[in-house]
Design a protein around this motif. Sequence first.
Motif, PDB file in Angstrom:
ATOM      1  N   ASN A 213       4.155  15.274   4.805  1.00 15.68           N
ATOM      2  CA  ASN A 213       3.680  14.154   5.600  1.00 15.68           C
ATOM      3  C   ASN A 213       4.532  12.913   5.392  1.00 15.68           C
ATOM      4  O   ASN A 213       4.890  12.219   6.356  1.00 15.68           O
ATOM      5  CB  ASN A 213       2.216  13.856   5.275  1.00 15.68           C
ATOM      6  N   TYR A 214       4.853  12.611   4.146  1.00 19.23           N
ATOM      7  CA  TYR A 214       5.700  11.440   3.883  1.00 19.23           C
ATOM      8  C   TYR A 214       7.050  11.575   4.591  1.00 19.23           C
ATOM      9  O   TYR A 214       7.553  10.627   5.196  1.00 19.23           O
ATOM     10  CB  TYR A 214       5.919  11.262   2.378  1.00 19.23           C
ATOM     11  N   GLU A 215       7.643  12.769   4.498  1.00 24.68           N
ATOM     12  CA  GLU A 215       8.956  12.953   5.129  1.00 24.68           C
ATOM     13  C   GLU A 215       8.852  12.826   6.645  1.00 24.68           C
ATOM     14  O   GLU A 215       9.802  12.395   7.315  1.00 24.68           O
ATOM     15  CB  GLU A 215       9.551  14.310   4.743  1.00 24.68           C
ATOM     16  N   ALA A 216       7.689  13.148   7.204  1.00 25.69           N
ATOM     17  CA  ALA A 216       7.453  12.989   8.642  1.00 25.69           C
ATOM     18  C   ALA A 216       6.964  11.580   8.990  1.00 25.69           C
ATOM     19  O   ALA A 216       6.567  11.316  10.125  1.00 25.69           O
ATOM     20  CB  ALA A 216       6.439  14.026   9.110  1.00 25.69           C
ATOM     21  N   LYS A 217       6.981  10.682   7.982  1.00 22.97           N
ATOM     22  CA  LYS A 217       6.571   9.280   8.137  1.00 22.97           C
ATOM     23  C   LYS A 217       5.084   9.137   8.490  1.00 22.97           C
ATOM     24  O   LYS A 217       4.683   8.254   9.239  1.00 22.97           O
ATOM     25  CB  LYS A 217       7.439   8.573   9.194  1.00 22.97           C
ATOM     26  N   LYS A 218       4.276  10.054   7.914  1.00 22.00           N
ATOM     27  CA  LYS A 218       2.823   9.984   8.105  1.00 22.00           C
ATOM     28  C   LYS A 218       2.161   9.635   6.769  1.00 22.00           C
ATOM     29  O   LYS A 218       2.511  10.218   5.743  1.00 22.00           O
ATOM     30  CB  LYS A 218       2.271  11.334   8.587  1.00 22.00           C
ATOM     31  N   PRO A 219       1.230   8.710   6.765  1.00 21.22           N
ATOM     32  CA  PRO A 219       0.546   8.378   5.517  1.00 21.22           C
ATOM     33  C   PRO A 219      -0.250   9.568   5.001  1.00 21.22           C
ATOM     34  O   PRO A 219      -0.795  10.352   5.783  1.00 21.22           O
ATOM     35  CB  PRO A 219      -0.378   7.225   5.895  1.00 21.22           C
ATOM     36  N   SER A 220      -0.284   9.713   3.670  1.00 17.31           N
ATOM     37  CA  SER A 220      -0.976  10.849   3.079  1.00 17.31           C
ATOM     38  C   SER A 220      -1.312  10.508   1.638  1.00 17.31           C
ATOM     39  O   SER A 220      -0.658   9.663   1.029  1.00 17.31           O
ATOM     40  CB  SER A 220      -0.064  12.080   3.138  1.00 17.31           C
ATOM     41  N   TYR A 221      -2.319  11.168   1.098  1.00 12.96           N
ATOM     42  CA  TYR A 221      -2.734  10.815  -0.257  1.00 12.96           C
ATOM     43  C   TYR A 221      -3.267  12.010  -1.027  1.00 12.96           C
ATOM     44  O   TYR A 221      -4.085  12.773  -0.528  1.00 12.96           O
ATOM     45  CB  TYR A 221      -3.826   9.733  -0.232  1.00 12.96           C
ATOM     46  N   PHE A 222      -2.763  12.181  -2.248  1.00 14.51           N
ATOM     47  CA  PHE A 222      -3.388  13.065  -3.234  1.00 14.51           C
ATOM     48  C   PHE A 222      -3.564  12.304  -4.550  1.00 14.51           C
ATOM     49  O   PHE A 222      -4.642  12.253  -5.112  1.00 14.51           O
ATOM     50  CB  PHE A 222      -2.560  14.330  -3.452  1.00 14.51           C
ATOM     51  N   ALA A 223      -2.484  11.701  -5.036  1.00  8.49           N
ATOM     52  CA  ALA A 223      -2.543  10.839  -6.217  1.00  8.49           C
ATOM     53  C   ALA A 223      -1.519   9.731  -5.987  1.00  8.49           C
ATOM     54  O   ALA A 223      -0.564   9.901  -5.230  1.00  8.49           O
ATOM     55  CB  ALA A 223      -2.238  11.625  -7.487  1.00  8.49           C
TER      56      ALA A 223
ATOM     57  N   SER B 232       0.833  -1.197   0.000  1.00  9.46           N
ATOM     58  CA  SER B 232       0.000   0.000   0.000  1.00  9.46           C
ATOM     59  C   SER B 232       0.870   1.250   0.000  1.00  9.46           C
ATOM     60  O   SER B 232       1.860   1.330   0.733  1.00  9.46           O
ATOM     61  CB  SER B 232      -0.898   0.016   1.232  1.00  9.46           C
ATOM     62  N   HIS B 233       0.482   2.226  -0.803  1.00  8.50           N
ATOM     63  CA  HIS B 233       1.226   3.491  -0.853  1.00  8.50           C
ATOM     64  C   HIS B 233       0.963   4.353   0.382  1.00  8.50           C
ATOM     65  O   HIS B 233       1.587   5.400   0.540  1.00  8.50           O
ATOM     66  CB  HIS B 233       0.878   4.262  -2.128  1.00  8.50           C
ATOM     67  N   VAL B 234       0.040   3.919   1.254  1.00 11.07           N
ATOM     68  CA  VAL B 234      -0.136   4.619   2.525  1.00 11.07           C
ATOM     69  C   VAL B 234       0.147   3.679   3.712  1.00 11.07           C
ATOM     70  O   VAL B 234      -0.169   4.002   4.847  1.00 11.07           O
ATOM     71  CB  VAL B 234      -1.559   5.226   2.653  1.00 11.07           C
ATOM     72  N   GLY B 235       0.753   2.525   3.418  1.00  9.50           N
ATOM     73  CA  GLY B 235       1.132   1.592   4.472  1.00  9.50           C
ATOM     74  C   GLY B 235       2.420   2.024   5.153  1.00  9.50           C
ATOM     75  O   GLY B 235       3.230   2.749   4.566  1.00  9.50           O
ATOM     76  N   PRO B 236       2.663   1.586   6.384  1.00 10.73           N
ATOM     77  CA  PRO B 236       3.828   2.058   7.146  1.00 10.73           C
ATOM     78  C   PRO B 236       5.167   1.747   6.487  1.00 10.73           C
ATOM     79  O   PRO B 236       6.102   2.553   6.564  1.00 10.73           O
ATOM     80  CB  PRO B 236       3.694   1.345   8.500  1.00 10.73           C
ATOM     81  N   GLY B 237       5.274   0.587   5.825  1.00  7.18           N
ATOM     82  CA  GLY B 237       6.537   0.232   5.188  1.00  7.18           C
ATOM     83  C   GLY B 237       6.909   1.200   4.087  1.00  7.18           C
ATOM     84  O   GLY B 237       8.025   1.747   4.055  1.00  7.18           O
ATOM     85  N   PHE B 238       5.966   1.444   3.178  1.00 10.62           N
ATOM     86  CA  PHE B 238       6.252   2.344   2.070  1.00 10.62           C
ATOM     87  C   PHE B 238       6.404   3.783   2.538  1.00 10.62           C
ATOM     88  O   PHE B 238       7.277   4.517   2.054  1.00 10.62           O
ATOM     89  CB  PHE B 238       5.163   2.259   0.999  1.00 10.62           C
ATOM     90  N   VAL B 239       5.584   4.201   3.477  1.00 11.32           N
ATOM     91  CA  VAL B 239       5.680   5.574   3.985  1.00 11.32           C
ATOM     92  C   VAL B 239       7.074   5.822   4.568  1.00 11.32           C
ATOM     93  O   VAL B 239       7.679   6.880   4.346  1.00 11.32           O
ATOM     94  CB  VAL B 239       4.582   5.842   5.036  1.00 11.32           C
TER      95      VAL B 239
END
Length: 385
Positions: A242-252, A32-39
Amino acid sequence: MSSQPEHPTLLIPGPIEFDDAVLQSMSHYSESHVGPGFVSTFGDTLAMLRKLFQTTDPASQPFVLSGSGTLGWDLVAANLIEQGESVLVLTTGYFGDSFADCFKVYGADVTQLKAPVGSRPQLPEIEKALKEKKYKAITVTHVDTSTGVLSEIEQLSALVQKVSPETLLIVDGVCSVAGENIEFDNWKIDGVVSASQKAIGVPAGLSISMFSGRAMKVLEERKTPVAAYFASMNNWRPIMKNYEAKKPSYFATPSPQLIHALETSLKQILAAPVSERFAKHAEVSDRIKKAVADLGLKQVASKPEDQAHTMTAIYLPESVKATDILPALAKKNVVFAGGIHKEIAPKYIRFGHMGVSVLDPKRGDVDRAIKALQDGLAECGYQKA
């Protein structure tokens, strides 16, 4: 030895040859692109980009988006320039012309400062232009892959700071980032746009850029809405933070496999001081350019100080056509690129030398290419005078 299938050595100005570990990281299982591993992976990658661009300013903002280097032009033109604002585009070939075209699409008032083929605009004429008119931004192609011309960024920045300090300095670094030195903070750069498939050493598909805190302030203070959706920094900036802060986030949806490849490549790049990487690119470039001169051939970039270290554009002898030498090279399992500058396209070829082809001599890529060029020219009937 490489684990890749036998294939012709790709020595064009991008895409380049890729390291085995980078390619293998592309086969990462789906996640998942918002899962903890990928984030976590994406966050680490954004942090490493700061080191590659040589910025420690927390206000600087990296962007990694699915797209090519061309998307970087849209990011600049759509977000930092408003309709009718003036932009000065320093042009050293095809890609300066194209960047200017992109600005025009978004309604900018564009002035191009062009140099003769094989050279770059000089500081006195740039100073004159900056004094005659106020520009929201000045753009420069660090390495124009149509000519192999290298632009000097540090002195240009000092000039802009002296003459028009409010003007944003934007660098097209598609064929320079990770191959030529770029000191984002020290040189007071406001934006560098790049892509994955050149000296960064990752398959094509990622637009990679860095913008200054000042550029982000310009974005925040716009008087009109951003006339883009996917290319809107307002949509992407909170996602990147958000990604750099290791938080899941989504736009595209991002490309997880390409992000894994970028993480692998950046770890390799940052395993040693980046200065050593730049020095190695310069060393191998000098060897290639000496081999070209020894063959009695000239470069499109005429002066040594104007010659890029990531590629070499080579004028062919009058007796040899690109349509003859490129197939001759291909028979020797070496792929160069033809010319794309409209004024000289049939007269020259382009030799890209970046990434693993330069940094791993055991591959023999550069030696093979030089030998293929020597033999190919001879087969086409060329003898040095």
